[in-house]
Design a protein around this motif. Structure first.
Motif, PDB file in Angstrom:
ATOM      1  N   HIS A 141     -96.892  52.870  34.469  1.00 16.65           N
ATOM      2  CA  HIS A 141     -97.751  52.529  35.601  1.00 16.65           C
ATOM      3  C   HIS A 141     -99.098  51.962  35.168  1.00 16.65           C
ATOM      4  O   HIS A 141     -99.919  51.613  36.020  1.00 16.65           O
ATOM      5  CB  HIS A 141     -97.971  53.759  36.484  1.00 16.65           C
ATOM      6  N   ALA A 142     -99.344  51.875  33.869  1.00 16.38           N
ATOM      7  CA  ALA A 142    -100.637  51.373  33.380  1.00 16.38           C
ATOM      8  C   ALA A 142    -100.743  49.864  33.589  1.00 16.38           C
ATOM      9  O   ALA A 142     -99.754  49.138  33.495  1.00 16.38           O
ATOM     10  CB  ALA A 142    -100.803  51.706  31.902  1.00 16.38           C
ATOM     11  N   ASP A 143    -101.958  49.422  33.878  1.00 12.03           N
ATOM     12  CA  ASP A 143    -102.219  47.989  34.004  1.00 12.03           C
ATOM     13  C   ASP A 143    -102.282  47.315  32.636  1.00 12.03           C
ATOM     14  O   ASP A 143    -101.876  46.165  32.498  1.00 12.03           O
ATOM     15  CB  ASP A 143    -103.544  47.754  34.741  1.00 12.03           C
ATOM     16  N   LEU A 144    -102.804  48.034  31.650  1.00 12.41           N
ATOM     17  CA  LEU A 144    -102.911  47.520  30.282  1.00 12.41           C
ATOM     18  C   LEU A 144    -102.395  48.559  29.305  1.00 12.41           C
ATOM     19  O   LEU A 144    -102.640  49.756  29.485  1.00 12.41           O
ATOM     20  CB  LEU A 144    -104.369  47.226  29.914  1.00 12.41           C
ATOM     21  N   ILE A 145    -101.723  48.096  28.270  1.00 15.24           N
ATOM     22  CA  ILE A 145    -101.317  48.949  27.152  1.00 15.24           C
ATOM     23  C   ILE A 145    -102.110  48.474  25.938  1.00 15.24           C
ATOM     24  O   ILE A 145    -102.138  47.274  25.635  1.00 15.24           O
ATOM     25  CB  ILE A 145     -99.804  48.841  26.854  1.00 15.24           C
ATOM     26  N   VAL A 146    -102.751  49.431  25.264  1.00 15.75           N
ATOM     27  CA  VAL A 146    -103.556  49.109  24.094  1.00 15.75           C
ATOM     28  C   VAL A 146    -102.938  49.764  22.868  1.00 15.75           C
ATOM     29  O   VAL A 146    -102.600  50.950  22.888  1.00 15.75           O
ATOM     30  CB  VAL A 146    -105.020  49.587  24.277  1.00 15.75           C
ATOM     31  N   ASP A 147    -102.793  48.975  21.810  1.00 13.68           N
ATOM     32  CA  ASP A 147    -102.342  49.471  20.513  1.00 13.68           C
ATOM     33  C   ASP A 147    -103.563  50.102  19.847  1.00 13.68           C
ATOM     34  O   ASP A 147    -104.441  49.402  19.350  1.00 13.68           O
ATOM     35  CB  ASP A 147    -101.800  48.308  19.682  1.00 13.68           C
ATOM     36  N   GLY A 148    -103.620  51.423  19.870  1.00  9.74           N
ATOM     37  CA  GLY A 148    -104.766  52.136  19.319  1.00  9.74           C
ATOM     38  C   GLY A 148    -104.867  52.085  17.815  1.00  9.74           C
ATOM     39  O   GLY A 148    -105.923  52.371  17.256  1.00  9.74           O
ATOM     40  N   ALA A 149    -103.790  51.725  17.132  1.00 13.69           N
ATOM     41  CA  ALA A 149    -103.855  51.585  15.686  1.00 13.69           C
ATOM     42  C   ALA A 149    -104.626  50.347  15.280  1.00 13.69           C
ATOM     43  O   ALA A 149    -105.298  50.321  14.246  1.00 13.69           O
ATOM     44  CB  ALA A 149    -102.448  51.539  15.102  1.00 13.69           C
ATOM     45  N   HIS A 150    -104.547  49.315  16.120  1.00 10.93           N
ATOM     46  CA  HIS A 150    -105.199  48.031  15.794  1.00 10.93           C
ATOM     47  C   HIS A 150    -106.247  47.622  16.818  1.00 10.93           C
ATOM     48  O   HIS A 150    -106.881  46.579  16.662  1.00 10.93           O
ATOM     49  CB  HIS A 150    -104.136  46.935  15.669  1.00 10.93           C
ATOM     50  N   GLY A 151    -106.390  48.400  17.891  1.00  9.19           N
ATOM     51  CA  GLY A 151    -107.413  48.129  18.896  1.00  9.19           C
ATOM     52  C   GLY A 151    -107.203  46.847  19.672  1.00  9.19           C
ATOM     53  O   GLY A 151    -108.152  46.156  19.995  1.00  9.19           O
ATOM     54  N   ARG A 152    -105.951  46.551  20.003  1.00  8.65           N
ATOM     55  CA  ARG A 152    -105.716  45.317  20.768  1.00  8.65           C
ATOM     56  C   ARG A 152    -104.781  45.569  21.934  1.00  8.65           C
ATOM     57  O   ARG A 152    -103.916  46.444  21.903  1.00  8.65           O
ATOM     58  CB  ARG A 152    -105.167  44.220  19.866  1.00  8.65           C
ATOM     59  N   ILE A 153    -104.959  44.780  22.976  1.00  5.22           N
ATOM     60  CA  ILE A 153    -104.120  44.872  24.166  1.00  5.22           C
ATOM     61  C   ILE A 153    -102.763  44.248  23.837  1.00  5.22           C
ATOM     62  O   ILE A 153    -102.686  43.137  23.337  1.00  5.22           O
ATOM     63  CB  ILE A 153    -104.785  44.143  25.348  1.00  5.22           C
ATOM     64  N   THR A 154    -101.699  45.005  24.104  1.00  6.54           N
ATOM     65  CA  THR A 154    -100.367  44.501  23.790  1.00  6.54           C
ATOM     66  C   THR A 154     -99.565  44.155  25.047  1.00  6.54           C
ATOM     67  O   THR A 154     -98.588  43.426  24.943  1.00  6.54           O
ATOM     68  CB  THR A 154     -99.576  45.527  22.956  1.00  6.54           C
ATOM     69  N   GLN A 155     -99.952  44.702  26.200  1.00  4.09           N
ATOM     70  CA  GLN A 155     -99.239  44.401  27.442  1.00  4.09           C
ATOM     71  C   GLN A 155    -100.221  44.389  28.599  1.00  4.09           C
ATOM     72  O   GLN A 155    -101.176  45.150  28.617  1.00  4.09           O
ATOM     73  CB  GLN A 155     -98.186  45.465  27.744  1.00  4.09           C
ATOM     74  N   GLY A 156     -99.956  43.519  29.558  1.00  6.35           N
ATOM     75  CA  GLY A 156    -100.667  43.575  30.811  1.00  6.35           C
ATOM     76  C   GLY A 156    -101.762  42.546  31.007  1.00  6.35           C
ATOM     77  O   GLY A 156    -102.360  42.491  32.060  1.00  6.35           O
ATOM     78  N   TRP A 157    -102.066  41.759  30.037  1.00  7.90           N
ATOM     79  CA  TRP A 157    -103.132  40.758  30.238  1.00  7.90           C
ATOM     80  C   TRP A 157    -102.541  39.384  30.338  1.00  7.90           C
ATOM     81  O   TRP A 157    -101.669  38.974  29.667  1.00  7.90           O
ATOM     82  CB  TRP A 157    -104.133  40.814  29.097  1.00  7.90           C
TER      83      TRP A 157
END
Length: 193
Positions: free
Chosen positions: A177-193
């Motif tokens: 249900h998240a609008d954005l998914i962030v890869d916390g290992a690399h600090g980047r948005i991976t889904q939703g933008w």
């Protein structure tokens, strides 16, 4: 499309309608050690807005998901009515709500950061929900390093905490249900933008 900068994400958030009274409530959720606090701090700086950490409202280890009434009464309710929210953060060293009072003004945007910040109950009032994740081993190492405790007792608490959050995320379908998914290992948005 290139990944947005934090400033672009902040501008996007401010262009969306508020859904918690006049406040744009942004949640930053995900498992412990994933990088939620770091991402929330960067986004809050770009938005020039306050951050409410759910860990500050937990009454110890056993209040992992049952603190929501406290959050509603002390933070969300006042903000929804256009009033300042005030709470005393939990002091994990002394085991009580003894920290200096924190006041959260009814700002154009407020970030809610922590495990279960994007739970089903608050979704209708979220302007944006972010789910931050990272590989399990990295999250474990970060939690141990962050809390500076490699004792057997702490490891048991952390193992229990992680098992409970895994069950919560599966039952709540938080990431789905998240609008954005962030890869916390690399600090980047991976889904939703």
């Amino acid at each position: 499309m290139p990944e947005p900068t934090v400033d672009e994400l902040a501008a996007y958030v401010l262009g969306l309608p508020p859904r918690l009274g006049a406040t744009r409530l942004v949640s930053v959720d995900g498992p412990s050690g994933a990088g939620k606090t770091r991402f929330a701090a960067m986004l809050a700086a770009a938005l020039a807005c306050p951050v409410v950490h759910t860990d500050d409202l937990l009454d110890g280890w056993d209040d992992q998901f049952t603190f929501w009434t406290r959050l509603e009464e002390l933070v969300l309710g006042p903000l929804r009515r256009g009033r300042a929210a005030t709470y005393r953060p939990y002091d994990w060293g002394t085991g009580g709500f003894t920290g200096p009072p924190v006041t959260v003004p009814p700002a154009p945007a407020v970030l809610l950061e922590g495990v279960s910040a994007a739970r089903r109950e608050v979704r209708p009032e979220l302007t944006l929900s972010v789910f931050v994740d990272a590989p399990a081993q990295l999250r474990w190492e970060r939690a141990i390093a962050r809390d500076g405790d490699d004792s057997v007792a702490y490891r048991k608490y952390l193992e229990r905490w992680r098992a409970a959050e895994d069950r919560h995320f599966a039952a709540d379908a938080t990431a789905a249900h998240a609008d954005l998914i962030v890869d916390g290992a690399h600090g980047r948005i991976t889904q939703g933008w």
